[in-house]
Design a protein around this motif. Structure first.
Motif, PDB file in Angstrom:
ATOM      1  N   ARG A  17       0.839  -1.200   0.000  1.00 52.53           N
ATOM      2  CA  ARG A  17       0.000   0.000   0.000  1.00 52.53           C
ATOM      3  C   ARG A  17       0.871   1.245   0.000  1.00 52.53           C
ATOM      4  N   ARG A  18       1.960   1.191   0.770  1.00 51.79           N
ATOM      5  CA  ARG A  18       2.862   2.345   0.825  1.00 51.79           C
ATOM      6  C   ARG A  18       3.593   2.542  -0.488  1.00 51.79           C
ATOM      7  N   ILE A  19       3.852   1.467  -1.215  1.00 51.61           N
ATOM      8  CA  ILE A  19       4.543   1.590  -2.494  1.00 51.61           C
ATOM      9  C   ILE A  19       3.585   2.042  -3.590  1.00 51.61           C
ATOM     10  N   LEU A  20       2.417   1.416  -3.669  1.00 55.14           N
ATOM     11  CA  LEU A  20       1.490   1.691  -4.761  1.00 55.14           C
ATOM     12  C   LEU A  20       0.688   2.971  -4.579  1.00 55.14           C
ATOM     13  N   PHE A  21       0.377   3.347  -3.343  1.00 53.77           N
ATOM     14  CA  PHE A  21      -0.376   4.573  -3.096  1.00 53.77           C
ATOM     15  C   PHE A  21       0.022   5.126  -1.737  1.00 53.77           C
ATOM     16  N   PRO A  22       1.125   5.885  -1.688  1.00 53.91           N
ATOM     17  CA  PRO A  22       1.673   6.319  -0.399  1.00 53.91           C
ATOM     18  C   PRO A  22       1.008   7.553   0.209  1.00 53.91           C
ATOM     19  N   TYR A  23      -0.203   7.896  -0.220  1.00 49.93           N
ATOM     20  CA  TYR A  23      -0.862   9.099   0.281  1.00 49.93           C
ATOM     21  C   TYR A  23      -2.088   8.710   1.094  1.00 49.93           C
ATOM     22  N   SER A  24      -2.505   9.581   1.986  1.00 53.17           N
ATOM     23  CA  SER A  24      -3.606   9.257   2.889  1.00 53.17           C
ATOM     24  C   SER A  24      -4.966   9.309   2.201  1.00 53.17           C
ATOM     25  N   GLY A  25      -5.099  10.107   1.171  1.00 51.91           N
ATOM     26  CA  GLY A  25      -6.377  10.235   0.488  1.00 51.91           C
ATOM     27  C   GLY A  25      -7.261  11.321   1.063  1.00 51.91           C
ATOM     28  N   GLU A  26      -6.755  12.053   2.054  1.00 50.19           N
ATOM     29  CA  GLU A  26      -7.551  13.115   2.659  1.00 50.19           C
ATOM     30  C   GLU A  26      -7.467  14.417   1.871  1.00 50.19           C
ATOM     31  N   GLU A  27      -6.440  14.563   1.050  1.00 52.42           N
ATOM     32  CA  GLU A  27      -6.287  15.749   0.211  1.00 52.42           C
ATOM     33  C   GLU A  27      -6.077  15.301  -1.224  1.00 52.42           C
ATOM     34  N   PRO A  28      -6.587  16.080  -2.191  1.00 50.98           N
ATOM     35  CA  PRO A  28      -6.370  15.716  -3.597  1.00 50.98           C
ATOM     36  C   PRO A  28      -4.879  15.731  -3.940  1.00 50.98           C
ATOM     37  N   LEU A  29      -4.485  14.820  -4.796  1.00 50.96           N
ATOM     38  CA  LEU A  29      -3.079  14.731  -5.191  1.00 50.96           C
ATOM     39  C   LEU A  29      -2.765  15.776  -6.256  1.00 50.96           C
ATOM     40  N   SER A  30      -1.560  16.312  -6.200  1.00 47.92           N
ATOM     41  CA  SER A  30      -1.111  17.230  -7.244  1.00 47.92           C
ATOM     42  C   SER A  30      -0.738  16.417  -8.482  1.00 47.92           C
ATOM     43  N   ARG A  31      -0.447  17.102  -9.565  1.00 48.42           N
ATOM     44  CA  ARG A  31      -0.059  16.394 -10.788  1.00 48.42           C
ATOM     45  C   ARG A  31       1.225  15.592 -10.591  1.00 48.42           C
ATOM     46  N   VAL A  32       2.171  16.155  -9.859  1.00 51.13           N
ATOM     47  CA  VAL A  32       3.435  15.451  -9.613  1.00 51.13           C
ATOM     48  C   VAL A  32       3.188  14.192  -8.790  1.00 51.13           C
ATOM     49  N   GLN A  33       2.363  14.296  -7.763  1.00 48.51           N
ATOM     50  CA  GLN A  33       2.052  13.132  -6.947  1.00 48.51           C
ATOM     51  C   GLN A  33       1.307  12.077  -7.762  1.00 48.51           C
ATOM     52  N   ALA A  34       0.383  12.522  -8.608  1.00 47.69           N
ATOM     53  CA  ALA A  34      -0.351  11.586  -9.465  1.00 47.69           C
ATOM     54  C   ALA A  34       0.603  10.879 -10.422  1.00 47.69           C
ATOM     55  N   MET A  35       1.545  11.600 -10.981  1.00 47.48           N
ATOM     56  CA  MET A  35       2.511  10.983 -11.895  1.00 47.48           C
ATOM     57  C   MET A  35       3.409  10.000 -11.153  1.00 47.48           C
ATOM     58  N   ARG A  36       3.718  10.277  -9.894  1.00 47.56           N
ATOM     59  CA  ARG A  36       4.509   9.332  -9.091  1.00 47.56           C
ATOM     60  C   ARG A  36       3.752   8.024  -8.890  1.00 47.56           C
ATOM     61  N   VAL A  37       2.465   8.122  -8.603  1.00 51.30           N
ATOM     62  CA  VAL A  37       1.652   6.924  -8.418  1.00 51.30           C
ATOM     63  C   VAL A  37       1.575   6.131  -9.726  1.00 51.30           C
ATOM     64  N   ILE A  38       1.310   6.813 -10.821  1.00 51.92           N
ATOM     65  CA  ILE A  38       1.226   6.152 -12.125  1.00 51.92           C
ATOM     66  C   ILE A  38       2.556   5.504 -12.475  1.00 51.92           C
ATOM     67  N   GLY A  39       3.652   6.216 -12.270  1.00 50.38           N
ATOM     68  CA  GLY A  39       4.976   5.669 -12.550  1.00 50.38           C
ATOM     69  C   GLY A  39       5.313   4.471 -11.675  1.00 50.38           C
ATOM     70  N   ALA A  40       4.914   4.524 -10.414  1.00 49.90           N
ATOM     71  CA  ALA A  40       5.171   3.393  -9.513  1.00 49.90           C
ATOM     72  C   ALA A  40       4.430   2.153  -9.970  1.00 49.90           C
ATOM     73  N   TRP A  41       3.182   2.322 -10.377  1.00 51.48           N
ATOM     74  CA  TRP A  41       2.415   1.173 -10.854  1.00 51.48           C
ATOM     75  C   TRP A  41       3.058   0.580 -12.098  1.00 51.48           C
ATOM     76  N   ILE A  42       3.487   1.438 -13.001  1.00 54.94           N
ATOM     77  CA  ILE A  42       4.118   0.943 -14.231  1.00 54.94           C
ATOM     78  C   ILE A  42       5.438   0.255 -13.911  1.00 54.94           C
ATOM     79  N   LEU A  43       6.244   0.853 -13.046  1.00 54.25           N
ATOM     80  CA  LEU A  43       7.547   0.269 -12.721  1.00 54.25           C
ATOM     81  C   LEU A  43       7.448  -1.022 -11.922  1.00 54.25           C
ATOM     82  N   ILE A  44       6.348  -1.253 -11.247  1.00 54.62           N
ATOM     83  CA  ILE A  44       6.197  -2.478 -10.467  1.00 54.62           C
ATOM     84  C   ILE A  44       5.580  -3.599 -11.300  1.00 54.62           C
ATOM     85  N   PHE A  45       4.548  -3.302 -12.067  1.00 50.42           N
ATOM     86  CA  PHE A  45       3.817  -4.366 -12.752  1.00 50.42           C
ATOM     87  C   PHE A  45       4.376  -4.729 -14.119  1.00 50.42           C
ATOM     88  N   VAL A  46       4.857  -3.771 -14.880  1.00 48.78           N
ATOM     89  CA  VAL A  46       5.321  -4.059 -16.247  1.00 48.78           C
ATOM     90  C   VAL A  46       6.554  -4.966 -16.268  1.00 48.78           C
TER      91      VAL A  46
END
Length: 111
Positions: free
Chosen positions: A11-40
């Motif tokens: 959970r900390r690797i795939l989505f390290p944010y609490s979800g209480e505040e909207p993610l910025s574009r940089v944070q969103a890109m980090r999440v997307i990049g983490a998913w790609i780097l882990i699963f692909v």
């Protein structure tokens, strides 16, 4: 003293944010990049193992690896984008409720 995170390691690797505040574009890109780097890479390794076991020619192996990587990027990039979009929507709803004061007292049906 640091407080221990209550989330599991994946959970900390795939989505390290609490979800209480909207993610910025940089944070969103980090999440997307983490998913790609882990699963692909996992998909690529499994595709390579399967292609070697079946004894395909090199050009077909390379084509399969290209197809596997592109499909993995598209699939997991889209899924992670959806997770970010839903998290941002939930965070905005939560913030709106906090601003209006609704949902603080009373039960589920507002009484």
């Amino acid at each position: 003293m640091q407080s221990k995170s209550r989330y599991r390691i994946m959970r900390r690797i795939l989505f390290p944010y609490s979800g209480e505040e909207p993610l910025s574009r940089v944070q969103a890109m980090r999440v997307i990049g983490a998913w790609i780097l882990i699963f692909v890479p996992g998909m690529l390794i499994l595709t390579l193992l399967l292609a070697v076991v079946v004894t395909l020619p090199l050009h077909k192996i390379l084509l399969l690896l290209l197809l596997s990587s592109l499909s993995g990027i598209i699939i997991f990039g889209t899924l992670s984008w959806l997770v970010v979009a839903m998290s941002n929507r939930a965070a905005r709803i939560l913030q709106a409720r906090r601003m209006t004061g609704s949902g603080i007292s009373g039960d589920r049906y507002g009484s």
